[in-house]
Scaffold this active site. Structure first.
Site, PDB file in Angstrom:
ATOM      1  N   SER B 329       0.802  -1.230   0.000  1.00 39.87           N
ATOM      2  CA  SER B 329       0.000   0.000   0.000  1.00 39.87           C
ATOM      3  C   SER B 329       0.827   1.269   0.000  1.00 39.87           C
ATOM      4  O   SER B 329       0.260   2.359  -0.087  1.00 39.87           O
ATOM      5  CB  SER B 329      -0.909   0.013   1.237  1.00 39.87           C
ATOM      6  OG  SER B 329      -1.671  -1.157   1.264  1.00 39.87           O
ATOM      7  N   HIS B 374     -14.122  -0.588   5.808  1.00 41.95           N
ATOM      8  CA  HIS B 374     -13.862   0.772   6.243  1.00 41.95           C
ATOM      9  C   HIS B 374     -15.100   1.637   6.278  1.00 41.95           C
ATOM     10  O   HIS B 374     -15.062   2.757   6.767  1.00 41.95           O
ATOM     11  CB  HIS B 374     -12.805   1.423   5.332  1.00 41.95           C
ATOM     12  CG  HIS B 374     -11.447   0.803   5.485  1.00 41.95           C
ATOM     13  ND1 HIS B 374     -10.904  -0.058   4.546  1.00 41.95           N
ATOM     14  CD2 HIS B 374     -10.530   0.881   6.475  1.00 41.95           C
ATOM     15  CE1 HIS B 374      -9.710  -0.456   4.936  1.00 41.95           C
ATOM     16  NE2 HIS B 374      -9.458   0.093   6.124  1.00 41.95           N
ATOM     17  N   CYS B 387      -7.384   2.119   2.651  1.00 40.46           N
ATOM     18  CA  CYS B 387      -8.527   1.356   2.159  1.00 40.46           C
ATOM     19  C   CYS B 387      -8.242   0.776   0.786  1.00 40.46           C
ATOM     20  O   CYS B 387      -8.103   1.479  -0.198  1.00 40.46           O
ATOM     21  CB  CYS B 387      -9.764   2.261   2.078  1.00 40.46           C
ATOM     22  SG  CYS B 387     -11.182   1.412   1.344  1.00 40.46           S
TER      23      CYS B 387
END
Lengths: 378, 630
Positions: B329, B374, B387
């Site tokens: 991420s 989320h 997310c």
């Protein structure tokens, strides 16, 4: 009577005493002086080449002493005695060579020596004297120039010892033995046509013989043709000796100041390559002096040979005289790069071996042959 | 008849004597000619050869330059080390001597035979090293027995010394014996007398500067190469030239920061890279496990070397420069910037995350990394709380080509241009790349799902820790980019430092200030209320960061990733990138913990400690020598 006269007569007395002594010893004055000067020259150079070793000088003096005794002894021998001795000496030499070949002492990977306890002795040295003696004594009983039968006999006498010595391997000595015999044949008046024919046959044989040479011998010939091709191996000797000679220039670097010799660059510098030490330290002038000494000795010897009486005496004497020159030329030639490197010492200069003794013995014979001449004209 | 024969024979003999003398004369003249040629014509040539014969160059090695940190603290210097050397021709019985040395534990028993061979391969008068780097105790032991070892002696030689041991070895590199490969690329005369050469890292990249110029002195030698004094009057003129010492290198590395980074990473496999975003200075570069550089300087035994190469943890691998991993991420801030730049997202618009993303018309499920939901998130939240569903959709909207073009501005898929060698470019995949790489036509197709994966830094994308640190620096500088550099100056013998100018690289352009601000908010959010909130507590400066978790293996459909049940080697790699202070960054950090699990828990705290060390000059508690449990 003036003072000068006194001195003159004193000098004359001394000279005549010396002449009487020499005559009693059957020695030749001028040749003796020449040999003496050469020996002194040799000792000087050996002292330098050996790294200032007095031991080397002492050993050489010992050998010269031995040689001088042999010289004086042989000078007293009559030509007839030498002639009768020839077959026995030759036979003994061949026998010793066979013994050496069979069970000889292994030194330097070559079988050349016979250990007599006190000294090691090379039987091949005997043949340098025995071959010309026998050859000359044979021609003494035959007509000159030699016919084909004589020639074949002489060839056999020469080839047998050469064949025994060459594979020892000692190409240098074999070459000298061959020269000493061949010179008898040449001086006996072998026709030029025959010489030419033999030379051609020899060239043919050389091509065939190439196959039978040891690798190291072939390599020596190859390297001789192009020493630069193997600068650190076989060519090293020739390259370094040429550097030594060339860098000596006209006047040389001075006694004990040759860097090639003193710093170990020159291999075998007190033995086979001592010619290069002279070239480096005493220059071209030193070498010319050396060559003049040699030429004086050779020409005096040839002169003595011409004065000798009888075929045996003349042939043997001139063979000894000319073989001496062959010695010089082969050594100087190989060190300076004219000839392949074969193990031939520079006569009376190189250190070591029994060649000093045989050489002086040869000169003893030569002087004896001269002093025992029949004075035909008187 | 007899009289006539006599006369005839006399005549033959006389003519032969004449011929013989003629030949003697000709041969003598030939010889004279040869001698004149050698000694007069070519005199100069042979004189020069004989000069060259006896003068040799004795090399005087230059002392190698020191390596300093950015404040001049010595990281690598030289020290005299005592070694045992043996001269064969002075040793009465070589084998016996070596056996007795082994009996004194000064050499190994198994080394006796190979040492004997090495010694015999050298010239008999060479002083051959048989044992390097003796300890004081060993020196003492030998000194007591010295008289028993004829031909063996202690010699002082310069070797590399590492005051901090293994610290920074992957950045500094090491020195080792000059190898055959080296000989091909160095100036051989310049290295005469040099036994050690830089390998890897700074030691290798700045070899020329560190090495200096060797000097020489001419010495008189004999044919065996032994130094001698000339006997006699002639003294040749011997010249000499003093060596020029190598230059000292001033590194950008900050010693306390480096120490903090190494301590913080502890025993984990992984890497830490810290960069000053304003000029590319590499403040810390850690790859763990590491190794002792002095091993190479003294020569490794075979078993020591195979221990290093056979180690499954690969201590010789520079993970910071050469380890290529999926970015996870950490790429999301760049994705978000791309979306903003191409006007594909409304930053204020909230999207609903229920933990799963579907491509239209496909039943394949793209899961949220932690398996959570989320709820409604906007762009800033999506970055801060990482997310996945948000970025699956964004990546799908952007398309692979736009992602590749945009991400390339941050140095992904390309070499950063760091001044030490060996870095890998990683891989920024494109459909074009896939076409060229794969042979089978069905493998050459770029699938839309692969673009989706790219949005969260999975799939084909690989990056090195150095690249991510560089990316963090570019993010912190709002697009300004510099090539990372380990060395920032050279110090000459007078102590004067010549600084090297930072090298700018293209970087990211055309991004509005508002867009930058949004990303910054997202990244600061990550360390305040997001995934890395734990490290944002009690800070005296603000941190912009992003965690990442790179999958080592793919979780099967409908299965949940369970950290505890997966073998340690198959656990995810943990990432953290960040810069601080967030508004005007002075340090950008990338942390990789191999198989560390989640980036937030494994990697982020390490980054915090590195930042603390640099920004607060907080010397780590254990830097003085103690150890701290990671």
């Amino acid at each position: 009577m003036t003072l000068t006269d006194h001195r003159d007569s004193a000098a004359r007395r001394t000279l005549s005493t010396a002449a009487r002594l020499l005559s009693a010893l059957k020695l030749d004055g001028p040749l003796l002086v020449g040999l003496g000067l050469l020996a002194v020259y040799g000792l000087l150079v050996q002292y330098s080449a050996s790294g200032q070793s007095l031991e080397t000088v002492a050993r050489t003096l010992l050998r010269i002493g031995l040689g001088a005794m042999a010289m004086i002894g042989l000078a007293h021998s009559s030509p007839n005695f030498l002639r009768s001795l020839a077959p026995w000496l030759y036979g003994a030499g061949i026998l010793l060579l066979l013994i050496v070949d069979a069970m000889g002492y292994v030194g330097k990977g070559a079988q050349r020596w016979l250990d007599l306890g006190l000294i090691r002795f090379q039987p091949s040295e005997i043949m340098k004297l025995a071959v010309p003696m026998l050859a000359a004594s044979i021609m003494h009983e035959r007509r000159l120039p030699p016919d084909w039968k004589s020639l074949l006999l002489l060839a056999a006498i020469i080839v047998v010892p050469v064949g025994l010595v060459a594979p020892q391997p000692d190409l240098g000595t074999a070459l000298l033995i061959f020269a000493s015999g061949a010179l008898v044949v040449l001086m006996a008046g072998l026709q030029w046509q025959v010489i030419g024919g033999l030379a051609l046959a020899g060239a043919g044989a050389a091509v065939v013989g190439w196959r039978f040479l040891h690798d190291y011998q072939r390599q020596r010939i190859r390297i001789f043709l192009d020493p630069q091709s193997d600068p650190l191996g076989s060519g090293y000797h020739i390259i370094q000796s040429q550097i030594a000679i060339g860098s000596g220039g006209l006047f040389g670097k001075g006694w004990m100041h040759g860097s090639q010799a003193q710093l170990d660059f020159l291999p075998e510098r007190s033995t086979d390559f001592i010619f290069a030490v002279i070239g480096e330290e005493f220059g071209l002038l030193g070498l010319i002096v050396l060559m003049l000494l040699y030429l004086f000795i050779v020409s005096r010897s040839v002169y003595l040979a011409t004065q000798a009486s009888g075929t045996f005496a003349r042939l043997l004497a001139s063979s000894l005289a000319l073989t001496f020159f062959v010695y010089v030329f082969i050594n100087a030639g190989m060190v300076s790069g004219l000839l392949p490197v074969v193990g031939v010492p520079l006569p009376l200069i190189s250190y070591g071996g029994t060649s000093v003794v045989t050489l002086l013995a040869g000169f003893g014979i030569l002087m004896g042959l001269h002093s025992h001449r029949k004075l035909v004209n008187s | 008849m007899r009289i006539k024969d006599q006369w005839n024979e006399q005549r033959i003999y006389a003519s032969r004597t004449f011929a013989a003398l003629l030949i003697v004369g000709v041969l003598s003249l030939t010889l004279l000619g040869k001698l004149v040629y050698l000694q007069i014509v070519r005199y100069e040539y042979y004189l020069e050869l004989s000069q060259g014969n006896r003068v040799r160059l004795d090399p005087l090695p230059a002392s190698r330059g020191l390596i300093l940190d950015r404040r001049g603290r010595v990281l690598v210097d030289n020290e005299p080390a005592f070694q045992l050397e043996l001269i064969r021709e002075q040793t009465p019985n070589l084998n016996d001597t070596l056996q007795r040395l082994a009996a004194l534990n000064l050499i190994n028993h198994e080394d006796v035979e190979p040492l004997g061979r090495i010694i015999h391969a050298r010239r008999s008068f060479d002083s051959v090293p048989i044992r390097l780097r003796l300890s004081d105790e060993e020196i003492g032991r030998f000194a007591v027995h010295r008289h028993e070892f004829e031909g063996v002696d202690l010699k002082a030689r310069q070797t590399r010394h590492y005051p901090y041991g293994e610290l920074g070895v992957h950045a500094l590199g090491y020195v080792a014996a000059v190898s055959e490969d080296d000989i091909g690329r160095i100036d051989r005369p310049g290295y005469a007398g040099t036994t050690l050469i830089g390998k890897l890292g700074v030691e290798s990249a700045y070899e020329t500067q560190l090495h200096g110029l060797n000097g020489y002195s001419q010495i008189l030698v004999n044919a065996q190469g032994r130094s001698v004094k000339f006997q006699g009057a002639y003294q040749p003129e011997l010249r000499s030239e003093a060596p020029v010492a190598g230059k000292d290198l001033v590194l950008a590395l900050d010693l306390p920061t480096q120490q903090a980074a190494e301590l913080a990473l502890g025993e984990h496999r992984g890497a830490v890279v810290a960069i000053d975003p304003a000029n590319g200075d590499v403040l810390a570069l850690v790859s763990h496990p590491d190794f002792d550089p002095s091993l190479f300087g003294r020569g490794l035994t075979r078993s020591e070397y195979s221990q290093l190469t056979d180690n499954p943890d690969k201590p010789l691998l520079n993970r910071a420069l050469r380890g290529a991993y999926p970015s996870g991420s950490t790429i999301k801030p760049v994705m978000a910037l791309a979306g903003l730049s191409y006007h594909l997202v409304d930053p204020a618009k909230r999207q609903f995350c229920d933990g799963v993303f579907h491509l239209p018309g496909s039943r394949h499920m793209y899961r949220e990394g932690k398996g959570g939901k989320h709820g409604a998130v906007d762009l800033v939240d999506a970055i801060a709380r990482s997310c996945d569903v948000y970025f699956y959709g964004l990546a799908s909207q952007l398309g692979v080509d736009r992602i590749a073009t945009f991400a390339a501005q941050f140095g992904l898929g390309a070499l950063t241009g760091i001044d030490i060698s060996g870095e890998k470019p990683g891989l920024l995949p494109t459909p074009e790349w896939k076409r060229q790489t794969y042979k089978r036509p069905q493998d050459q197709i770029w699938y839309p799902g692969e673009t989706v994966n790219l949005g969260v830094g999975q799939g084909y994308l690989t990056v090195t820790p150095l690249q991510l640190a560089h990316m963090a620096a570019v993010l912190g500088e709002r697009g300004r980019s510099f090539q990372p550099r380990v060395v920032m100056g050279e110090r000459d013998a007078t102590g004067k430092v010549a600084p090297l100018a930072p090298v700018a690289s293209p970087g990211a352009t055309g991004i509005s200030a508002e867009d930058w601000a949004l990303i910054l908010r997202g990244m600061v959010g990550a360390t305040t209320y997001g995934t890395a909130a734990a490290i944002g507590k009690d800070t005296r400066y603000s941190i912009a960061g992003k965690t990442g978790t790179a999958q080592v293996y793919t979780v099967a459909q409908n299965a949940k990733y369970n950290e505890k049940t997966v073998a340690e080697r198959l656990r995810d790699h943990a990432w953290f990138i960040g810069f601080a202070p967030a508004e005007a960054p002075r340090i950008a950090v990338c942390v990789l913990v191999e198989n560390g699990g989640f980036g937030a828990s494994a990697a982020a705290p390490i980054a915090r400690r590195v930042m603390d060390a640099y920004l607060l000059e907080r010397v780590p508690a254990a830097a003085a020598g103690g150890s701290e449990k990671p």
